[in-house]
Scaffold this active site. Structure first.
Site, PDB file in Angstrom:
ATOM      1  CB  SER A 179      60.125  47.864  45.021  1.00  0.00           C
ATOM      2  OG  SER A 179      61.213  46.965  44.933  1.00  0.00           O
ATOM      3  CE1 TYR A 192      58.455  45.608  49.896  1.00  0.00           C
ATOM      4  CE2 TYR A 192      59.802  44.778  48.086  1.00  0.00           C
ATOM      5  CZ  TYR A 192      59.447  45.802  48.940  1.00  0.00           C
ATOM      6  OH  TYR A 192      60.084  47.018  48.848  1.00  0.00           O
TER       7      TYR A 192
END
Length: 287
Positions: A179, A192
């Site tokens: 990401s 995350y």
């Protein structure tokens, strides 16, 4: 630098219970391939975790259009998974669904074993499953949340890969989903973002480890993408303008991310390993 769209992304007010259903989103994410396949992956056996919706679904459909046989792991979103299977098989290929919580090692082993039982091997492995919870206060991240996030987002990548490798041959490839948050961080998704950073190091290290075996390892680090994870993780205010802070002033669609995975999977790109592609709407992260 891509030219920015002057209009900010505005999604209708909505929110779903985790893990979210693609069919209930407004608008429904775009997962159809944007090009006609030409058989570039014909006969290749592909395992995708988190393959029921979002990026995983778009990748599955794109790969199916190129002739690949698909095994799709998913948590519990059976409605989405069954719909994805039908859409994948419409391309004339086989699609195996495997329901499993891959935050547990025993289930990772089972996912691989079921794939091998049906297809006899794995040519392309895509570690894609992930989850996150928004926590604006760092001290609100519980140990339980931290462990669940790492077990799903990182440990499963290790475990799935560990059990898949004995069934992968020279010329195979592994693609991991990271990401943009791995590079710029996220104040409300600290755990995350940390897992996504770990995936980058995992990708680079595994690539070096497997280079002599002829197995390539790369990653894709998308920016904001319109998927069920978004509508089941954030509040309505954030969902409404999700992606509007990207240079393109909008969230990406899953079918805009999938071609990065296809690029990395193709045999023509056999000189690429240990690399990361960045379909993120124009954000420069120098990573």
């Amino acid at each position: 630098m891509p030219k920015a769209n002057p209009k900010k992304t505005i999604h209708p007010a909505q929110q779903q219970r985790r893990p979210g259903k693609e069919g209930n989103m407004n608008p429904i994410p775009e997962t159809d391939p944007m090009s006609t396949g030409s058989g570039k992956l014909k006969g290749r056996r592909v395992l995708i975790t988190g393959g029921d919706s979002g990026i995983g679904k778009a990748v599955a459909k794109l790969f199916a259009s190129e002739g690949a046989e698909l095994a799709l792991g998913y948590l519990n979103e059976t409605t989405d998974a069954v719909e994805t299977k039908a859409e994948v098989e419409a391309y004339g290929v086989n699609c195996l669904l495997i329901k499993a919580d891959i935050s547990r090692e025993v289930n990772c082993r089972r996912v691989v074993e079921k794939t091998i039982k049906v297809f006899g091997g794995i040519d392309i492995l895509i570690n894609n499953a992930a989850l996150h919870w928004e926590q604006k206060k760092f001290t609100d991240i519980s140990t339980q949340q931290l462990q669940k996030t790492f077990h799903t987002n990182v440990f499963s990548y290790f475990w799935i890969t560990k059990y898949a490798l004995p069934h992968m041959k020279k010329g195979g490839c592994i693609i991991n989903s990271s990401s943009v948050t791995a590079y710029r961080g996220s104040d409300a998704l600290v755990d995350y973002a940390s897992t996504k950073g770990a995936i980058i190091s995992f990708t680079r290290s595994l690539a070096a480890n497997l280079v002599d075996k002829g197995i390539r390892v790369n990653a894709v680090a998308p920016g904001p993408v319109w998927t069920p994870l978004i509508v089941s993780s954030f509040n309505q205010k954030k969902i409404k303008t999700f992606g509007s802070d990207s240079p393109m002033k909008r969230a990406g669609q899953p079918n805009e991310i999938a071609p990065a995975y296809l690029f990395l999977a193709l045999k023509e790109n056999s000189f690429m390993t240990g690399q990361v592609l960045h379909p993120n709407g124009g954000e420069i992260i120098n990573g």
